[in-house]
Design a protein around this motif. Structure first.
Motif, PDB file in Angstrom:
ATOM      1  N   VAL A   7       0.869  -1.183   0.000  1.00  0.00           N
ATOM      2  CA  VAL A   7       0.000   0.000   0.000  1.00  0.00           C
ATOM      3  C   VAL A   7       0.901   1.226   0.000  1.00  0.00           C
ATOM      4  O   VAL A   7       1.693   1.419   0.919  1.00  0.00           O
ATOM      5  N   VAL A  14      -6.773   7.532   4.457  1.00  0.00           N
ATOM      6  CA  VAL A  14      -7.335   6.465   3.628  1.00  0.00           C
ATOM      7  C   VAL A  14      -6.410   5.256   3.608  1.00  0.00           C
ATOM      8  O   VAL A  14      -6.843   4.115   3.774  1.00  0.00           O
ATOM      9  N   GLY A  15      -5.121   5.493   3.424  1.00  0.00           N
ATOM     10  CA  GLY A  15      -4.162   4.402   3.358  1.00  0.00           C
ATOM     11  C   GLY A  15      -4.101   3.597   4.646  1.00  0.00           C
ATOM     12  O   GLY A  15      -4.030   2.368   4.619  1.00  0.00           O
ATOM     13  N   GLN A  17      -6.484   3.271   6.894  1.00  0.00           N
ATOM     14  CA  GLN A  17      -7.737   2.515   7.017  1.00  0.00           C
ATOM     15  C   GLN A  17      -7.711   1.278   6.120  1.00  0.00           C
ATOM     16  O   GLN A  17      -8.169   0.203   6.507  1.00  0.00           O
ATOM     17  N   LEU A  18      -7.168   1.447   4.918  1.00  0.00           N
ATOM     18  CA  LEU A  18      -7.048   0.330   3.992  1.00  0.00           C
ATOM     19  C   LEU A  18      -6.128  -0.749   4.556  1.00  0.00           C
ATOM     20  O   LEU A  18      -6.446  -1.942   4.511  1.00  0.00           O
ATOM     21  N   CYS A  19      -4.995  -0.336   5.121  1.00  0.00           N
ATOM     22  CA  CYS A  19      -4.061  -1.303   5.713  1.00  0.00           C
ATOM     23  C   CYS A  19      -4.730  -2.081   6.831  1.00  0.00           C
ATOM     24  O   CYS A  19      -4.581  -3.305   6.915  1.00  0.00           O
ATOM     25  N   ARG A  21      -7.897  -2.771   7.268  1.00  0.00           N
ATOM     26  CA  ARG A  21      -8.879  -3.712   6.720  1.00  0.00           C
ATOM     27  C   ARG A  21      -8.187  -4.919   6.075  1.00  0.00           C
ATOM     28  O   ARG A  21      -8.604  -6.060   6.267  1.00  0.00           O
ATOM     29  N   LEU A  22      -7.146  -4.660   5.309  1.00  0.00           N
ATOM     30  CA  LEU A  22      -6.432  -5.746   4.655  1.00  0.00           C
ATOM     31  C   LEU A  22      -5.794  -6.693   5.669  1.00  0.00           C
ATOM     32  O   LEU A  22      -5.784  -7.909   5.483  1.00  0.00           O
TER      33      LEU A  22
END
Length: 50
Positions: A7, A14-15, A17-19, A21-22
């Protein structure tokens, strides 16, 4: 299926939050960021079961 994911911009809102979740989905996540506008404390979390 576990994936290895990179990522970019992972210290931003945003990044990060994405991390999160992943990681919760069981993926191996690498975050790359220059911290120009991000927050280094966002990357102190780890969810590695191994």
């Amino acid at each position: 299926m576990k994936k290895v994911i990179l990522v970019t911009g992972g210290a931003g809102f945003v990044g990060s939050q994405l991390c999160e979740r992943l990681l919760k989905e069981g993926n191996e996540v690498f975050c790359l960021d220059n911290y120009f506008t991000g927050d280094k404390t966002a990357q102190t979390r780890s969810a590695s079961p191994n």
